[in-house]
Design an enzyme around this catalytic site. Structure first.
Site, short mmCIF file in Angstrom:
data_model
loop_
_atom_site.label_atom_id
_atom_site.label_comp_id
_atom_site.label_asym_id
_atom_site.label_seq_id
_atom_site.Cartn_x
_atom_site.Cartn_y
_atom_site.Cartn_z
CG ASN A 137 -1.95 1.09 1.18
OD1 ASN A 137 -1.93 1.94 0.31
ND2 ASN A 137 -2.88 1.06 2.13
CG ASN A 142 -5.02 4.88 -3.75
OD1 ASN A 142 -4.84 4.07 -2.83
ND2 ASN A 142 -4.22 4.94 -4.80
CG ASP A 143 -6.04 2.55 1.58
OD1 ASP A 143 -5.28 2.38 0.60
OD2 ASP A 143 -5.63 2.54 2.75
N GLY A 162 -5.98 -2.40 0.13
CA GLY A 162 -5.35 -1.11 -0.09
C GLY A 162 -4.07 -1.11 -0.90
CG ASP A 164 -1.37 1.90 -3.72
OD1 ASP A 164 -0.16 1.60 -3.73
OD2 ASP A 164 -1.87 2.67 -2.88
CG ASP A 329 -9.10 -14.60 -16.38
OD1 ASP A 329 -8.46 -15.27 -15.54
OD2 ASP A 329 -10.33 -14.49 -16.38
CD GLU A 358 -6.81 -19.05 -16.06
OE1 GLU A 358 -6.73 -19.42 -14.89
OE2 GLU A 358 -7.69 -18.25 -16.47
#
Length: 616
Positions: A137, A142-143, A162, A164, A329, A358
């Site tokens: 974090n 910006n949490d 949190g 980032d 993905d 994947e």
């Protein structure tokens, strides 16, 4: 004076009308493009209340090649051909009853020199996978962000913790010193899925970095900071689905923009129906078109609007952020024809790029089907154009082989048997090999933080063919029990948060056990950086005997011998068995210990120990 006031009033009215009309456009995507792109015909999405009621034209001599309206009047898809256009501002006029109501500027930017020829990641790289929310974090401000449902809750396994982009940038020196050359972050685009958004696979805006991670500019800066260190950035891209909160899902351009049954039906997850010659249509339909989960509507790549949107979005991010690769993905859940067109379009734009898909299957033939130029795919006249796939069968073996005695097909035979089937792959050096990832059990949980098992496993993936991938925290022995839920295998990296009891980013603070894991990883990965025989050498393997696996990597005069003793006892090898690979070499340097090794009649290998010998 009166005339001047009147003119100012008219000018103000004109500006107000122009602003009001332009404000009717809520979205324009892509937000801009580049001159000189291979994909020169672009389809611009204009979104706003009843925007389809307007006629659109260009002031410049740039051809409009198509205008597509849909059953939803809030969308207008305008295609233009930019092949002959120079960088600069284009002006779209939106008219009603012959009168221009407003004008929207659209920029064609100057393309970065030699952007087309960017080099992707390859077998000389070591890829590090991290989950940004759980790594570090860097910016607590910006949490939690207004307008995004999930707020900071570090006490909740499935909550936002949190982490980032700034937290990643702050620790790039750590990754570089570890020996990592390529960073793969799980998705960073906005995900407004309420209650479970930290993994960011249910995206709500695919042109915007989630503000809880930072900004688009922060992401671009991450790539720049990596490139300063001669490191690479891989974006985790999702073609199969978006989140239910995506703004387009909430106001669909067309009914068939997503796969509907009508509404929701879950995938059966049976990817083998994609190539099963005997598959029932219904089974295939529910695999490819069913939703991955209820909060992730399945995108319909058979719809040209969807496919073109996804192609342009991926290219936009590569060009904008200066990316070095993609990881896709749920690759094999997509519409098969649509995903191959998407992949080909990306690779046509960037011929030296790399994309790994994947393909979570447990049979080499089924995985190989999805790699570019597969002879297995060719049986059905199918080519994905996908350069790289993930070696899930090797991963399957790695979860048990180091706790097994040697038998006909147990212990180190599992490694040998995996590589026996390499003839199925068009390009074995472009396979991603890994001990674990963000969806699997933690290797150090499975083996109860056994440092010897870790050394054997990491040595194997770092020296065999392919691109080794490390999952964050493995290098300090991090655990996580998949049986307790995904949150447990995605624990916070210790030291990534101010006030953490232990900071594992610093050697002086790490525990003795953590430093054992870290020091071994660092030594191995940094040696690998210059080991060209490992990057692209021929692999020659010998049938394991007494649970000892021996293989060689050879490139011109460079020879590396790898020995993995998976026994609880010392083993003595008769070297005459390997004479065709050892040839005239009589000695070598064991990389991990730095010791000189005589290669005469026998080689003694300590219990549960890997050896990497560079032959003289």
């Amino acid at each position: 004076m009166i005339k001047t006031i009147k003119n100012l009033f008219l000018l103000a009215c004109f500006c107000l009308l122009g602003f009001s009309g332009n404000a009717q456009l809520k979205k324009v995507e892509p937000p801009y493009w580049w001159a000189g792109m291979e994909k020169s015909e672009i389809q611009i999405l204009f979104y706003g209340k009843d925007i389809a009621d307007y006629k659109v034209s260009l002031q410049e001599d740039v051809p409009i090649t198509g205008i597509r309206k849909t059953e939803n009047p809030n969308y207008l898809f305008v295609s233009i051909e930019t092949a002959q256009a120079s960088a600069g501002i284009l002006h779209f006029d939106f008219s009603k009853k012959g009168k221009v109501k407003f004008t929207r500027d659209y920029e064609l930017k100057e393309r970065t020199a030699d952007s087309k020829n960017r080099e992707g990641y390859d077998s000389s790289d070591v890829m590090y996978l991290l989950m940004p929310d759980r790594f570090a974090n860097g910016n607590p401000d910006n949490d939690s962000v207004d307008g995004l449902t999930d707020t900071y809750n570090r006490e909740k396994n499935g909550g936002r913790h949190g982490g980032d982009i700034k937290g990643i940038v702050d620790h790039l020196d750590y990754l570089e010193e570890l020996g990592v050359t390529t960073l793969w972050s799980t998705p960073l685009l906005e995900d407004n899925d309420p209650g479970y958004s930290y993994h960011t696979y249910a995206q709500s805006d695919v042109y915007k970095i989630d503000p809880r991670y930072g900004s688009n500019e922060d992401y671009k800066n991450l790539a720049s900071e990596l490139h300063k260190r001669d490191m690479k950035l891989v974006m985790d891209y999702v073609t199969n689905h978006w989140g239910a909160e995506h703004w387009m899902v909430k106001d669909l351009p067309t009914y068939d923009f997503i796969n509907q049954f009508p509404g929701y039906a879950q995938s059966n997850y049976r990817m083998e129906t994609q190539f099963d010659p005997h598959a029932a249509h219904r089974d295939h339909h529910y695999c490819a078109d069913g939703w991955f989960v209820k909060t992730m509507p399945d995108l319909n790549q058979k719809n040209p609007l969807v496919l073109n949107y996804l192609i342009q979005n991926a290219i936009w991010w590569i060009e904008y952020a200066d990316l070095d690769g993609l990881r896709v993905d749920t690759y094999s859940y997509n519409d098969k024809e649509g995903i191959s067109k998407w992949t080909k379009a990306i690779m046509d734009e960037y011929p030296n790029f790399n994309i790994v898909g994947e393909v979570w299957l447990h049979d080499q033939a089924q995985i190989a089907y999805w790699q570019k130029d597969s002879k297995i795919g060719a049986i059905q006249n199918y080519n994905t154009y996908l350069p790289s796939v993930m070696d899930f069968t090797l991963h399957d073996g790695l979860t048990s082989m180091f706790s097994e005695k040697g038998g006909w097909d147990t212990g180190m035979k599992k490694a040998y048997n995996n590589f026996v089937n390499d003839f199925l792959y068009p390009d074995t050096n472009n396979l991603l090999v890994f001990l674990e990832n963000h969806d699997t059990g933690r290797f150090n949980e499975i083996y109860d933080q056994d440092i010897n098992a870790y050394k054997l496993g990491l040595t194997l993936i770092a020296t065999t063919r392919g691109i080794p991938q490390l999952y964050y925290g493995s290098e300090i022995g991090m655990r996580g029990d998949k049986a307790k839920g995904d949150g447990d295998i995605r624990r916070d990296f210790p030291g990534g948060w101010e006030g953490d009891a232990l900071n594992a980013f610093k050697a002086s603070v790490r525990t003795e056990q953590q430093n054992q894991f870290y020091d071994f990883t660092q030594k191995l990965l940094n040696w690998r950086k210059s080991a060209k025989a490992i990057h692209s050498g021929i692999l020659t393997q010998y049938i394991p005997e007494n649970n000892v696996y021996v293989f060689f990597r050879s490139l011109n005069d460079a020879q590396v011998m790898v020995v993995l003793n998976n026994n609880d006892e010392v083993q003595t090898l008769d070297l005459s068995r390997f004479s065709e690979s050892i040839k005239s070499s009589t000695a070598g340097v064991e990389v991990l210990s730095g010791k000189q090794i005589a290669l005469k009649q026998t080689l003694t290998v300590p219990a549960k120990t890997p050896m990497i010998i560079e032959l003289n």
